[in-house]
Every structure is written in C-alpha cells, then in structure tokens.
Scaffold this motif. Sequence first.
Motif, short mmCIF file in Angstrom:
data_model
loop_
_atom_site.label_atom_id
_atom_site.label_comp_id
_atom_site.label_asym_id
_atom_site.label_seq_id
_atom_site.Cartn_x
_atom_site.Cartn_y
_atom_site.Cartn_z
N LYS A 148 0.85 -1.21 0.00
CA LYS A 148 0.00 0.00 0.00
C LYS A 148 0.88 1.25 0.00
N THR A 149 1.91 1.24 0.83
CA THR A 149 2.80 2.41 0.90
C THR A 149 3.50 2.62 -0.44
N VAL A 150 3.93 1.52 -1.07
CA VAL A 150 4.60 1.66 -2.37
C VAL A 150 3.66 2.32 -3.38
N LEU A 151 2.42 1.91 -3.39
CA LEU A 151 1.46 2.52 -4.33
C LEU A 151 1.31 4.01 -4.07
N GLU A 152 1.20 4.37 -2.81
CA GLU A 152 1.07 5.79 -2.47
C GLU A 152 2.32 6.57 -2.89
N ALA A 153 3.48 5.96 -2.65
CA ALA A 153 4.73 6.64 -2.99
C ALA A 153 4.84 6.80 -4.51
N LYS A 154 4.45 5.76 -5.25
CA LYS A 154 4.53 5.84 -6.71
C LYS A 154 3.57 6.89 -7.26
N MET A 161 5.15 10.14 -6.83
CA MET A 161 6.26 10.35 -7.77
C MET A 161 5.78 10.36 -9.23
N LYS A 162 4.50 10.25 -9.41
CA LYS A 162 3.87 10.26 -10.74
C LYS A 162 4.34 9.10 -11.62
N ILE A 163 4.57 7.95 -11.00
CA ILE A 163 4.94 6.77 -11.79
C ILE A 163 3.95 5.62 -11.57
N LYS A 164 2.74 6.01 -11.26
CA LYS A 164 1.72 4.96 -11.19
C LYS A 164 0.87 5.12 -12.44
N TYR A 165 0.90 4.10 -13.29
CA TYR A 165 0.28 4.26 -14.62
C TYR A 165 -1.07 3.58 -14.76
N PHE A 166 -1.22 2.46 -14.10
CA PHE A 166 -2.44 1.68 -14.35
C PHE A 166 -3.26 1.56 -13.07
N GLU A 167 -4.53 1.43 -13.27
CA GLU A 167 -5.41 1.23 -12.10
C GLU A 167 -5.30 -0.20 -11.62
#
Length: 349
Positions: free
Chosen positions: A334-340, A343-349
Amino acid sequence: MGKIILTGDRPTGNLHIGHYVGSVKRRLEIQNNGDYDEFYIMIADSQALTDNFDNPDKVRNNVLNILKDYMACGLDPKKVTFFIQSEVSELTELTYYYLNIVTFNRLKRNPTIKTELALRNFEGTLPVGFMCYPISQTADITAFKANIIPVGVDQLPMIEQANEIVDRFNSIYKCNVLKRCEPVLPENEASYRLPGIDGDAKMSKSLGNCIYLIDDSDTVKKQVMKMYTDPNHINVSDPGRVEGNMVFTYLDCFCTNEHFKKYYPEFNNLDELKSAYQNGGIGDVKIKMFLFNILDELLTPIREKRKELDSMDDEYFLNILKEGTLKARSVASKTVLEAKEAMKIKYFE
Ligand code: TRP
C-alpha cells in the motif's frame, strides 16, 4: 495516529546478553504492556548480505536461529509480526526510489557507517550496497509507517537519516506519504552498549568475549570468572576500582535490589557494594559469583525454552515467518502505491 513499532536485527549469529539489555528487554516490555497498534520485528537478511554477500549460508542458517532466540526470550508471534526482509520486495523497491534523494556525501558522513567502515577494512572493495544500507533501513521503517523504533544507540544516526529522507521525499513530491519516526533507547545508559567480558567495546564471536543467551551455566560461569576487573586489586583487602571494571559494568545493567536480598544479603543495593569494594575488603570471586547468580537466573528459563523450541520442526517456525511476511507485504505494498502515485509513476489502475 497509532503506535506502529518496527525493529529488526541482522541474522548473523546467536543473540548475546548485550542484545538482551540493548534491545530485547525493551521489546518485551512493549509487547507485554500491549500499548501499540502494530509491532513488527524484521529479520534483516538483505541487510546482513550487504557485508556477508559471499557467505549466504551464514545468513540463511541464522534466520530461524534468531527467531528461536527471540521466542525463547518470550517474544510472542501472536503479539508481534515477525517477517523476513528479503521476502518483502516492496522494501527493495522503495530503496531504489530513495537512493535518488540522498547524496553520497551524506552517506559518508553517517557516523555509524564511518565506524563500520573503519572496523571492516574494505579498502578498495567497499560494496555500493553496504554504503546504501541506511537507505534500505529507511525503506524498512517507512514502508510500515512505523513511528516508534526500539534500537540501540548505534542506530541513532540511522533514524536521523531516515527522518531526513522522509522530509525530503514529502517535500519534493508534495505529499505526506512517509511518516517520521522516533527511536526508543534502553532504559538505563549502562545498557546502551554492553562491552565484552574483556572490556573490549564490542562483543564479538571472534573475540570470544560474549555471553550468549543459550550458553549453559558452566559456560556463563567460566565467562564471568574471566571478566576483566581491576588489575591493581590484587589482595582482597586492596581498594578496588569500579570504573572500567566489567563486573560492575554488568551489574549496572542486570542487578536489582531484589538480587541483593536473594544472593548478597550483606548489602542492600549496588551503591553499597560499590563503596565497600572501593574501600577494600571485597574479593573479585565474591562479586563474580553474585553476577553469575543474577545472569544464570535470567538465562535459565531462556535456555530451557530454547531447548524446547529446538525440538520442534523448522516447518513451525517457517510458518510463523510466512504468515508475518504475508501481512508485512500487504501493508508495504500500500505504501509503495502511495509513494509511486506521489512520484507520478503509477500508470495503471
Ligand atoms: N541495522 C539494524 C541492526 O544492525 C537492523 C535493522 C535493519 C533495523 N532495518 C531496521 C533496525 C529497521 C530498526 C529498524 O541491528
């Protein structure tokens, strides 16, 4: 905000009594008073590899060993989440992102790193991974949003560096994903860093100056009898020095007034014994026997519990670690998702 506690050790050997007063005792207190929301104890095998990368058997063999030592002391998998660092790949992922926001110069200034570099003699062979372990340690802490870190004093620079990374990350990525943390030290200063029985600042297997939690009574007695005291205290009647005398250093950590009632009723407390020793008239064997009785009382139940645990299948312990690791992974991811996202590197839902 809740109390989230995280701490860990490198699996490189058995726990000794320095670990006990320096960290295990505090963990037991926290566990037993129950005043927390989550309590994680991580077996830091990836971190152990930063300076044991060429000795994977040592690290591997000590993972269950250290878990059994913890449990022998009374740490309880029903109350504490035990997990294996390398099995939570989210920690490695976070480390990679944090690497960008720490300068090499800052790492070189970390006092713990400095001391370790001096001890280890890497010269031209210093692994990059070793230098970066404070960053990976920040990942360990922040992945769980842990805010309370029970550690020894040698780890204070790590906590300081972790908080710097937290602040930088949150400020650069304009978020509040990472949480600051605070160290919790042992209750008395004498326990910050217990020296070896020879007075060497570090207890280490190679120096033979440790007392391990699983040592049998005879070994404990032998080690106590070998302790460095005061070389000028030759006859019982000579005045003795208390400073730098390992028996008193250890008594400062382990003895209570109750122990005097039981094992040394001529005195009421340590101050009285110290001044009698300083005045002359107390022999070293006498104070060593007193210390031995105290240590043996502490270690006997740990030793017995450890024997019981040793008779059980590895499967049982691996299951404890597996369960804890699954839980740790789900929190860290969960923390990794929030961090990504920050950082604007979360691309997909
Ligand atoms: N560096 C710690 C030690 O050597 C072990 C550790 C790794 C740790 N990650 C941690 C301790 C996170 C506290 C929090 O003992």
